[in-house]
Every structure is written in structure tokens, then in C-alpha cells.
Motif scaffolding. Structure first.
Motif, PDB file in Angstrom:
ATOM      1  N   GLY A  87       0.913  -1.152   0.083  1.00  0.00           N
ATOM      2  CA  GLY A  87       0.255  -0.016  -0.267  1.00  0.00           C
ATOM      3  C   GLY A  87       0.860   1.271   0.014  1.00  0.00           C
ATOM      4  O   GLY A  87       0.433   2.288  -0.573  1.00  0.00           O
ATOM      5  N   ALA A  88       1.968   1.143   0.772  1.00  0.00           N
ATOM      6  CA  ALA A  88       2.877   2.369   0.841  1.00  0.00           C
ATOM      7  C   ALA A  88       3.246   2.691  -0.582  1.00  0.00           C
ATOM      8  O   ALA A  88       3.523   3.835  -1.036  1.00  0.00           O
ATOM      9  N   HIS A  89       3.451   1.523  -1.497  1.00  0.00           N
ATOM     10  CA  HIS A  89       3.971   2.012  -2.755  1.00  0.00           C
ATOM     11  C   HIS A  89       3.036   2.539  -3.471  1.00  0.00           C
ATOM     12  O   HIS A  89       3.225   3.469  -4.429  1.00  0.00           O
ATOM     13  N   GLN A  90       1.847   1.979  -3.340  1.00  0.00           N
ATOM     14  CA  GLN A  90       0.824   2.506  -4.303  1.00  0.00           C
ATOM     15  C   GLN A  90       0.455   4.100  -3.909  1.00  0.00           C
ATOM     16  O   GLN A  90      -0.188   4.808  -4.809  1.00  0.00           O
ATOM     17  N   VAL A  91       0.442   4.492  -2.749  1.00  0.00           N
ATOM     18  CA  VAL A  91      -0.171   5.864  -2.308  1.00  0.00           C
ATOM     19  C   VAL A  91       1.132   6.827  -2.182  1.00  0.00           C
ATOM     20  O   VAL A  91       1.062   8.071  -1.631  1.00  0.00           O
ATOM     21  N   ALA A  92       2.332   6.320  -2.715  1.00  0.00           N
ATOM     22  CA  ALA A  92       3.574   7.239  -2.532  1.00  0.00           C
ATOM     23  C   ALA A  92       3.365   8.639  -3.190  1.00  0.00           C
ATOM     24  O   ALA A  92       4.165   9.382  -3.058  1.00  0.00           O
ATOM     25  N   ALA A  93       2.510   8.731  -4.005  1.00  0.00           N
ATOM     26  CA  ALA A  93       2.316   9.809  -4.845  1.00  0.00           C
ATOM     27  C   ALA A  93       1.706  11.047  -4.097  1.00  0.00           C
ATOM     28  O   ALA A  93       2.032  12.171  -4.411  1.00  0.00           O
ATOM     29  N   ALA A 142      -1.163  10.709   2.327  1.00  0.00           N
ATOM     30  CA  ALA A 142      -1.730   9.226   2.039  1.00  0.00           C
ATOM     31  C   ALA A 142      -0.725   8.560   2.599  1.00  0.00           C
ATOM     32  O   ALA A 142      -1.135   7.301   3.122  1.00  0.00           O
ATOM     33  N   ILE A 143       0.660   8.542   2.657  1.00  0.00           N
ATOM     34  CA  ILE A 143       1.522   7.454   3.153  1.00  0.00           C
ATOM     35  C   ILE A 143       1.267   7.369   4.755  1.00  0.00           C
ATOM     36  O   ILE A 143       1.006   6.159   5.183  1.00  0.00           O
ATOM     37  N   TYR A 144       1.270   8.506   5.403  1.00  0.00           N
ATOM     38  CA  TYR A 144       0.859   8.570   6.719  1.00  0.00           C
ATOM     39  C   TYR A 144      -0.541   7.821   7.258  1.00  0.00           C
ATOM     40  O   TYR A 144      -0.482   6.979   8.110  1.00  0.00           O
ATOM     41  N   LEU A 145      -1.530   8.416   6.251  1.00  0.00           N
ATOM     42  CA  LEU A 145      -2.797   7.880   6.715  1.00  0.00           C
ATOM     43  C   LEU A 145      -3.117   6.370   6.397  1.00  0.00           C
ATOM     44  O   LEU A 145      -3.851   5.887   6.849  1.00  0.00           O
ATOM     45  N   SER A 196       8.587   7.876   1.592  1.00  0.00           N
ATOM     46  CA  SER A 196       8.785   8.970   1.403  1.00  0.00           C
ATOM     47  C   SER A 196       9.800   9.382   0.288  1.00  0.00           C
ATOM     48  O   SER A 196       9.832  10.316  -0.353  1.00  0.00           O
ATOM     49  N   ALA A 197      10.836   8.508   0.178  1.00  0.00           N
ATOM     50  CA  ALA A 197      11.858   8.546  -0.704  1.00  0.00           C
ATOM     51  C   ALA A 197      11.449   8.567  -2.128  1.00  0.00           C
ATOM     52  O   ALA A 197      11.683   9.322  -3.223  1.00  0.00           O
ATOM     53  N   ARG A 198      10.477   7.393  -2.285  1.00  0.00           N
ATOM     54  CA  ARG A 198       9.732   7.341  -3.671  1.00  0.00           C
ATOM     55  C   ARG A 198       8.669   8.532  -4.038  1.00  0.00           C
ATOM     56  O   ARG A 198       8.511   8.958  -5.181  1.00  0.00           O
ATOM     57  N   HIS A 199       8.065   8.991  -2.773  1.00  0.00           N
ATOM     58  CA  HIS A 199       7.331   9.942  -3.110  1.00  0.00           C
ATOM     59  C   HIS A 199       8.154  11.458  -3.605  1.00  0.00           C
ATOM     60  O   HIS A 199       7.741  12.012  -4.526  1.00  0.00           O
ATOM     61  N   ARG A 200       9.288  11.727  -3.173  1.00  0.00           N
ATOM     62  CA  ARG A 200      10.198  12.499  -3.734  1.00  0.00           C
ATOM     63  C   ARG A 200      10.758  12.383  -5.028  1.00  0.00           C
ATOM     64  O   ARG A 200      10.582  13.478  -5.834  1.00  0.00           O
TER      65      ARG A 200
END
Length: 598
Positions: free
Chosen positions: A149-155, A159-162, A202-206
């Protein structure tokens, strides 16, 4: 109605919009995030639903079940239904949803939070006894859901924290609450896994945001480039329209001037004023050559010239070129030699003559001493026709520019006596049109050589060589009648005077209606119709010819005369099937066309 003229509006070209503001960019960023989060939403919901069913079925089979199992199953499936409804409504909204990305992101975050909570409370509602088999698989399932899920919501950062915190924090607390050695060991491991997931997500989000910002920058550059292309195309259309109008407007008085001068020359023949008229004619001829060069470029750009390729001996072409060019070279004290070498080429004789004539005259113009040699050589599978001179040469950095329009080597002052700078531009277009290759090499101070490479002609085609016949046009019959249609009085008068000196009876008209009236009024035969292409009040010369033919009741021979050299108009007049002359018309050309009419 109000009209306001400003400096930017006066150009007639829209100004490029400024870069998008910060708020607009944020909206575009949110819209892109939303697209990433919503991608393949139906698949995600189906996978979570399948896992939930497998989970509660396992606990139903392996463990004593109470109300907690059914409460969890109902809650998790209700959340999944809300999740599915969100994806379905987003799909129905289509691109409209992207205009309100913030609202949809808030809805998505709410669904993510509820989904994380529904799975996070599973241990508290399902696990009663750690001795039962499904306990550890449930823990592993939650860890797997956290990572995937963290991979899916990384955008989206929130959403990562939620997703991660409500999903794994209840598991950590429940493990500590049970207090067994095994659960106390599992709790810190799950906590470490939680922080690792947050870090990597978070790294993927950046990384995604950097990629997204790069894409937005590229999109902005593409939009700006497209806008600049539109501006350039519009400016080019405006330039073409201006040149076409200017060309037409300049050709009209030039055409009339040429007609009056030709008539004047005939009337002053043998008088003391004849030399003065000849000087006037030379000046007019120089202007006509400039207009003709620009017209040739327009014809080539319009694609109305089609080469007629056939085999012919190069010696015949060299003889014609020698007759045309030897006199000029001799006057300047230059040698001019031709060596055909018995070669046969497959080309258009007329167009190749034009190309070589331009190259030879160009060589004569830039050669002070020595001479010019024109030779045909055999090169592998090609025939190379070469024009050598001992002129001033061309610097190496100037070689790519010599085929550009209006470019002349060593003529920054635009000395008119050295030409207009269109000859080599026409050469380039004609050579490419015939499918040949063109090469140029030069040494400053020593000379230049131009090479035209033509595919070799098989010897079995020698029987198909076309030999030109010498023909003599029949003299003009003085009883012939001509209908002239032109909206400018000066041209009608000048053309009438000239044609009458050639023995024609001339009927004149300014409009289509007048032309039809003249046809009805004239009782005899009309031999040819000459019409200007652009008549007054939007009338068209092609239409005028058809109307006259209709009234006359026969397909009269017709000649169109126009000063419009825009590519579209050039293509249109040639496709009309009528003979065409472009203003300013040389009297010799007009005389030759009229003599050729049967």
C-alpha cells in the motif's frame, strides 16, 4: 462597439502568454497526483476484497468465532464498497474531476484512512488465542499490505501516513498489550518495519514529485514551443501574403511600363531618341529578371514544375550553352570551353540547361582572369557535369550559405550589377527536383567547381533519344481579333497599342460583364482571349474566360496574365489548363505565345 489599438495588437500577432502562476502549477501537480493514485483502482479494490474474504474465512475455519469476526468482515467490506464507489464516480466524472483535484484528493485520503483502520483493528477483533494457526499469517498479511500500500499511495505525502500509521500502530499496541515473550519481540520489529516503510515511501514520493515536476516543466516548454510555432507560422503567412500583394502591385505598373516602352521603341525606331528608349528597355529587363527569379522560386515552392526526364547527348546541350554564354565571356576576356566527351544523360534538357546556364553566368560574374571549363566525366555509376572557374573562390565557412536566397559572396553592398543572389537557390531546387546530386568545392583565390551528379544512362536507351526539331512559327494573320480583359486602364491602353502594332484588332473590357457584352456585340470571329487573373470586385480571370467561352459558344484559346506569385495561386493557374504569363510580361514572350496560337 469599442476598438482599442495597442502596440502588441498592432502587429496582428498574438502575444505569448506568460508562465503559469504558482497556484495553477499546484493545481496541475495535484491533478497529476490524483491520476497516479486512481490508476487501476478497480484492480486494487478487487485484490483487497479477495484478501479480506480469505482472511475471515480462514479465521472462521480455524478459530472459535464470535461477534468480532462478523463486525470486522462487515466493516472492511463496507469500506471497500466506499472505495469502489469513489473509483466509479471518478471514472464517471472523467476530465471534469481533474479540474477539482483538491476535493478528490481529500475524498481519497478519507477512504485510505478508513481502509487502513479497517485492517488495523483486525488483530484486536480476530485474535483471541495466539496458539491458533492463522495468527502469524495475519501479522504477515498486515506487513505485506503495509509495504504494498505504501508503494501505491506514495504519490501523495499525507496518504503515506494515513495508510501506514493506522494500519500498523494498532498491531504494535495489541502485541504489547498481550505481553507474551513472542508478542513483545514482534512489536519492535513491526515498529521498525513501519519506520522503514515510511522512509522508503517518502523517498519514492520525492522521486515521483521530481519526475512530475520535470514532466510539468517539459509540458510547459512544449506549450511554449507550440505557441511559438503558431506565431512563426502566422508571421510566415503574413509575410507570404505581404510579398504576394506587393509582388502583384509592383508587377502591374511594371507590366504597363513594359508595354508602353515596347510600343515607344517601335514608333521611335530610326530616330535620335531610339538609344534612350533602348536604355529604358535595358533597365526594365533588369527588373524583369529580378521578378522572374522570384517567380521561379515561387513556382518551385508551389510544386507546379514537373521534370520531363529522358536520355539525350550532353553535347547538344553544351552547344546551346556555348551560343548563349560565349559572347559574355569573350567580352570580359575570359576563356569558356566545353568538353562533352560523348556522354549521354537521363535528365530534363530544359531544366538542366537552366541549371548550367546559372552556374556558368555565376562563374563568369566572379572570375576576373583565366576562364571557365564545363566538362562531363564518368564517375562510377554516375555522370558528373562540372563547371570549373578560376574566380575569387568561396571561403569554407561560406559554402553552406551559397544556395540560400539573396546570398552573394563578397557583395555586402548589394551591387545590382552582380545579380540578385537567386541563381544558386534556383539551381539547388531544380537539381533536387530532377533527382540529381549537387556538390561544390572551392579554394579562395584559386576558383570553384560545381558538380551535378546524374545517374548513368544505359546504352540501350540511345535509340530513345529525343532530337529537337527546328520549327518556325507561322506569321500573324493581320485579320485576327483578340479580346483583352483587364481592370486597369493603363494596361488595357498599353496592351492595345502594342497589339495593334502587331496587326491585331483588339476588343477591351474591364469586367466579365463588359467582356460578355463585347463578345455579343462583335459580329466576327474572336481568335484568342487574354485576361488578367485578378480583376476588380473579386472577379477572377479563370471564371472570365469560361464565361466568355459560354457566350461565344466555342472553346476559345486563352491566355492568363497575372502578377500574383504566391505558391497557391501559381499552382491554381497552372492547373486551370490555360497558358500563363507572369507580369511584367516580356514583349518577346507575349509575341511568341500569340504566334504559337493556331
Amino acid at each position: 462597439m469599442r476598438f482599442q489599438l495597442s502596440p502588441s495588437a498592432s502587429t496582428g500577432i498574438p502575444q505569448a502568454s506568460s508562465d503559469e502562476g504558482p497556484e495553477r502549477r499546484r493545481e496541475r501537480t495535484r491533478a497529476s497526483q490524483l491520476m497516479k493514485l486512481m490508476r487501476h483502482g478497480d484492480v486494487k479494490v478487487a485484490v483487497l476484497a479477495g484478501l479480506a474474504v480469505a482472511c475471515w474465512l480462514s479465521f472462521l475455519v480455524w478459530m472459535p468465532h464470535g461477534t468480532g469476526l462478523w463486525v470486522w468482515a462487515g466493516f472492511v467490506h463496507a469500506v471497500q464498497m466506499a472505495h469502489a464507489a469513489l473509483y466509479w464516480s471518478f471514472k464517471q466524472a472523467g476530465r471534469t474531476a481533474l479540474t477539482q483535484p483538491s476535493r478528490w484528493l481529500h475524498r481519497y485520503q478519507a477512504v485510505v484512512l478508513l481502509s487502513a483502520v479497517s485492517w488495523g483493528i483486525a488483530p484486536a477483533l480476530l485474535i483471541d488465542d495466539l496458539r491458533w494457526v492463522p495468527t502469524m499469517p495475519l501479522v504477515l498479511l498486515l506487513l505485506g499490505l503495509a509495504a504494498a500500500g505504501a508503494h501505491q499511495v506514495a504519490a501523495q505525502r499525507w496518504a503515506i501516513y494515513l495508510w501506514l500509521v493506522p494500519l500498523l500502530t494498532p498491531l504494535i499496541a495489541f502485541m504489547l498489550y498481550l505481553g507474551t515473550p513472542m508478542t513483545i519481540t514482534i512489536a519492535p520489529l513491526v515498529a521498525a518495519f513501519l519506520f522503514a516503510c515510511i522512509y522508503h515511501a517518502s523517498a519514492r514520493h520525492r522521486l515521483l514529485m521530481k519526475e512530475l515536476q520535470t514532466k510539468l516543466d517539459n509540458d510547459a516548454l512544449v506549450r511554449a514551443l507550440r505557441q511559438q510555432v503558431v506565431l512563426v507560422e502566422q508571421a510566415n503567412r503574413e509575410k507570404s501574403r505581404f510579398l504576394a500583394s506587393a509582388s502583384h502591385d509592383l508587377r502591374q505598373p511594371m507590366h504597363a511600363l513594359g508595354l508602353f516602352t515596347a510600343t515607344l521603341e517601335k514608333r521611335l525606331q530610326g530616330t535620335a531618341l531610339q538609344p534612350l528608349v533602348k536604355n529604358m528597355i535595358r533597365s526594365i529587363d533588369a527588373l524583369e529578371q529580378s521578378f522572374t527569379s522570384m517567380l521561379d522560386i515561387s513556382k518551385l515552392d508551389a510544386g507546379v514544375i514537373e521534370p520531363n526526364l529522358q536520355p539525350f547527348p550532353i553535347r547538344d546541350l553544351f552547344r546551346v550553352l556555348h551560343m548563349h554564354c560565349a559572347g559574355q565571356a569573350e567580352e570580359l576576356g575570359l576563356g569558356l570551353r566545353f568538353k562533352a566527351g560523348g556522354k549521354i544523360v537521363m535528365s530534363d534538357a530544359h531544366l538542366l540547361e537552366r541549371v548550367l546556364s546559372n552556374l556558368i553566368h555565376n562563374a563568369i560574374r566572379y572570375t576576373q582572369e583565366g576562364g571557365i571549363v564545363v566538362v562531363a566525366r564518368t564517375r562510377a555509376d554516375a555522370i558528373s557535369i562540372e563547371v570549373w572557374d578560376t574566380g575569387i573562390g568561396i571561403p569554407e565557412d561560406e559554402l553552406p550559405k551559397v544556395f540560400d536566397e539573396f546570398y552573394q559572396v563578397d557583395n555586402p553592398g548589394r551591387d545590382r550589377s552582380r545579380g540578385l543572389g537567386m541563381g544558386l537557390a534556383i539551381v539547388k531546387r531544380l537539381v533536387l527536383l530532377m533527382g540529381h546530386q549537387l556538390e561544390v568545392s572551392s579554394k579562395p583565390g584559386k576558383g570553384t567547381v560545381f558538380r551535378i551528379l546524374i545517374k548513368a544512362t544505359p546504352f540501350d536507351e540511345m535509340d530513345n533519344i529525343a532530337v529537337a526539331a527546328d520549327t518556325v512559327p507561322s506569321p500573324i494573320d493581320e485579320s485576327r481579333t483578340l479580346l483583352l480583359i483587364d481592370d486597369e486602364e493603363s494596361i488595357r491602353v498599353g496592351m492595345s497599342d502594342l497589339l495593334q502594332t502587331w496587326g491585331y484588332k483588339v476588343l477591351t473590357a474591364a469586367t466579365i460583364q463588359e467582356a460578355c457584352t463585347e463578345v455579343r456585340r462583335h459580329a466576327g470571329v474572336i481568335d484568342i482571349v487574354i485576361s488578367d487573373l485578378r480583376l476588380a470586385d473579386g472577379e477572377d480571370g479563370i471564371d472570365a474566360i469560361e464565361r466568355v467561352r459560354g457566350v461565344y459558344g466555342a472553346p476559345l484559346p486563352a491566355l492568363l496574365i497575372t502578377g500574383d506569385t504566391s505558391p497557391d495561386e501559381v499552382k491554381r493557374v497552372h492547373s486551370s489548363g490555360h497558358q500563363v504569363l507572369f507580369k511584367p510580361v516580356r514583349t518577346k514572350e507575349l509575341y511568341a505565345v500569340l504566334r504559337s496560337v493556331p
